[in-house]
Design a protein around this motif. Structure first.
Motif, PDB file in Angstrom:
ATOM      1  N   UNK A  70       0.830  -1.207   0.000  1.00  0.00           N
ATOM      2  CA  UNK A  70       0.000   0.000   0.000  1.00  0.00           C
ATOM      3  C   UNK A  70       0.866   1.259   0.000  1.00  0.00           C
ATOM      4  N   UNK A  71       2.041   1.176   0.616  1.00  0.00           N
ATOM      5  CA  UNK A  71       2.906   2.367   0.736  1.00  0.00           C
ATOM      6  C   UNK A  71       3.385   2.799  -0.644  1.00  0.00           C
ATOM      7  N   UNK A  72       3.051   4.022  -1.000  1.00  0.00           N
ATOM      8  CA  UNK A  72       3.410   4.534  -2.319  1.00  0.00           C
ATOM      9  C   UNK A  72       2.748   3.747  -3.445  1.00  0.00           C
TER      10      UNK A  72
ATOM     11  N   UNK B 244      -0.564   1.067   8.480  1.00  0.00           N
ATOM     12  CA  UNK B 244      -0.833   0.473   7.161  1.00  0.00           C
ATOM     13  C   UNK B 244      -2.304   0.605   6.769  1.00  0.00           C
ATOM     14  N   UNK B 245      -3.200   0.548   7.781  1.00  0.00           N
ATOM     15  CA  UNK B 245      -4.625   0.769   7.467  1.00  0.00           C
ATOM     16  C   UNK B 245      -4.854   2.188   6.968  1.00  0.00           C
TER      17      UNK B 245
ATOM     18  N   UNK C  49      -2.642   4.141   5.548  1.00  0.00           N
ATOM     19  CA  UNK C  49      -2.027   4.263   4.219  1.00  0.00           C
ATOM     20  C   UNK C  49      -2.934   3.648   3.150  1.00  0.00           C
ATOM     21  N   UNK C  50      -3.433   2.429   3.407  1.00  0.00           N
ATOM     22  CA  UNK C  50      -4.284   1.756   2.408  1.00  0.00           C
ATOM     23  C   UNK C  50      -5.558   2.568   2.146  1.00  0.00           C
ATOM     24  N   UNK C  51      -6.140   3.121   3.219  1.00  0.00           N
ATOM     25  CA  UNK C  51      -7.380   3.893   3.045  1.00  0.00           C
ATOM     26  C   UNK C  51      -7.123   5.223   2.334  1.00  0.00           C
TER      27      UNK C  51
ATOM     28  N   UNK D  71      -4.754   5.635   0.075  1.00  0.00           N
ATOM     29  CA  UNK D  71      -4.570   5.257  -1.336  1.00  0.00           C
ATOM     30  C   UNK D  71      -5.928   5.174  -2.039  1.00  0.00           C
TER      31      UNK D  71
ATOM     32  N   UNK E 212      -1.369   9.595  -2.345  1.00  0.00           N
ATOM     33  CA  UNK E 212      -0.286   8.617  -2.476  1.00  0.00           C
ATOM     34  C   UNK E 212       0.538   8.567  -1.190  1.00  0.00           C
ATOM     35  N   UNK E 213      -0.055   7.918  -0.184  1.00  0.00           N
ATOM     36  CA  UNK E 213       0.522   7.857   1.155  1.00  0.00           C
ATOM     37  C   UNK E 213       1.669   6.866   1.227  1.00  0.00           C
ATOM     38  N   UNK E 214       2.646   7.160   2.069  1.00  0.00           N
ATOM     39  CA  UNK E 214       3.737   6.221   2.367  1.00  0.00           C
ATOM     40  C   UNK E 214       3.953   6.248   3.878  1.00  0.00           C
ATOM     41  N   UNK E 215       3.839   5.086   4.508  1.00  0.00           N
ATOM     42  CA  UNK E 215       3.921   4.999   5.968  1.00  0.00           C
ATOM     43  C   UNK E 215       5.355   4.918   6.447  1.00  0.00           C
TER      44      UNK E 215
END
Lengths: 259, 259
Positions: free
Chosen positions: A102-104, B83-84, B86-88, B90, B95-98
């Protein structure tokens, strides 16, 4: 001339053994050139699930991933295992950055369709964001992937780490001369399963067929070798199978696979 | 003219409420311009610890973090929550990056020295890797930080999310015109704690002193306001305190703090 890139996959067994993990991460940190790590973490997830009273259901070595289980996997793979590896690599002067798919938007996938078996929140990979990975590598970062992809609609998906490694290698192959390393507990493909030094040093398309028909490649090695040839058939330069000493270059006892 | 950057901190209460989190992430995804998110996740960590039979020890709202607890925090903050989110994001076209502070060596810290209280694996921040964050922002990525830093020697450290947010804002202030948003369950600093609409809309150095001496700013607001002025004193342009509607710009009912 393309730049060289190493994509290394390390199995779950190494991650739960602190000493073995340290030896592996030291070898990985010394590996020259651009590199990407992919790690599993299977048994740690099973241990946490057991402590929480959640039953781990496996079919043919694949985890059935319901809603509770995908949360556990996200905690263990994306959190505990990934961040520990990243912190320890930082201490070894490797500028690691941990990623889930999911990241990026780095690994796009879809939930595996239900046929005979409902695997639950398990991902089949649609694509790898090679442009992002190239940018991270150009910024002197070393991406560290856990075995999670996402569906682009907010759902994380449990995804086989061997497959993530081969799909990343394939995704990067147009840009880099890419070698895929499968690092596991054996020294490579063995002629005789009872003799750990009976390593088949080189495999190509023809010898692969013989090894298959002779039953040398069987059981758990079948999907691994399938991933290797899938990668080679999609422009990955070579695939190496062996234990951690393969990365040290202190041994010639590992398996190299080319078409 | 510097580019504008928003650094938004969201509290743990929002993260454990699926609907509230969705409302927040929608507002955050619509926030224009470059942005960075910092999240807590405190109660989720306490819940997991309880399920695993591990006692959560808090002193003045700060968690005593032994070896088992830092593993739980790494799972919950760095894994599940991060990660949740980030996925949400997206799924909302951000364009999230954790990141934890170990990822890309983004937040360097040291273990808090033991004085009267041994906080365990708790980090005091030494620096923020602004060069890395600038590169990620330039690559159209939105960094999403969990409340973990690292000591550079392989140890992850539990770190106050309010402090991470203010230190990131300070680290980015030389490069960007930076606004720091503390998003929490109240509409801002309240004149009357019993009246949720009695928001003090503007605070500066002088009115801050009056609010302190009048006891309007007390208890949990004291460290928050301390972080705000620490940021403003280190070239952060302004700090805003309020609930999620502050990000929507659908309300003027929030607190803006400038020197």
């Amino acid at each position: 001339m393309k730049n060289k890139l190493s994509v290394v996959k390390i199995g779950g067994n190494v991650i739960e053994d602190e000493n073995a993990l340290d030896v592996f991460l030291t070898a990985f940190s010394k590996l020259e050139g651009l590199k990407i790590l992919v790690h599993g973490g299977g048994k740690l997830a099973t241990q946490l699930a057991t402590k929480l009273g959640i039953e781990s259901k496996m079919i043919d070595g694949r985890r059935i991933t319901d809603g509770e289980t995908v949360d556990i996997i996200t905690m263990v793979y994306g959190g505990l295992a990934n961040k520990k590896i990243v912190a320890q690599l930082q201490a070894k002067n490797t500028n690691a950055i941990g990623l889930s798919g999911a990241d990026g938007d780095s690994i796009q996938a879809h939930k595996r369709p239900v046929k005979e078996i409902d695997y639950g929140f398990v991902g089949d990979i649609d694509g790898v964001n090679a442009a992002l990975l190239s940018k991270l590598l150009a910024a002197d970062l070393t991406p560290i992937f856990c075995a999670l992809s996402h569906d682009g609609a907010g759902q994380l998906l449990n995804t086989n780490a061997d497959t993530i490694a081969s799909e990343i290698a394939i995704g990067m192959a147009p840009t880099f001369e890419t070698t895929l390393y499968y690092c596991f507990e054996k020294k490579g493909v063995l002629m005789d399963i009872a003799d750990e030094n009976s390593v088949v040093k080189d495999i190509n398309t023809n010898t692969y067929k013989s090894l298959l028909s002779d039953g040398i490649i069987a059981d758990g090695m079948l999907p691994k070798l399938h991933n290797c040839f899938h990668a080679l058939n999609h422009n990955v330069a070579k695939v190496c199978l062996g234990d951690v000493t393969m990365l040290d270059k202190n041994t010639e006892l590992f398996t190299t696979i080319k078409l």
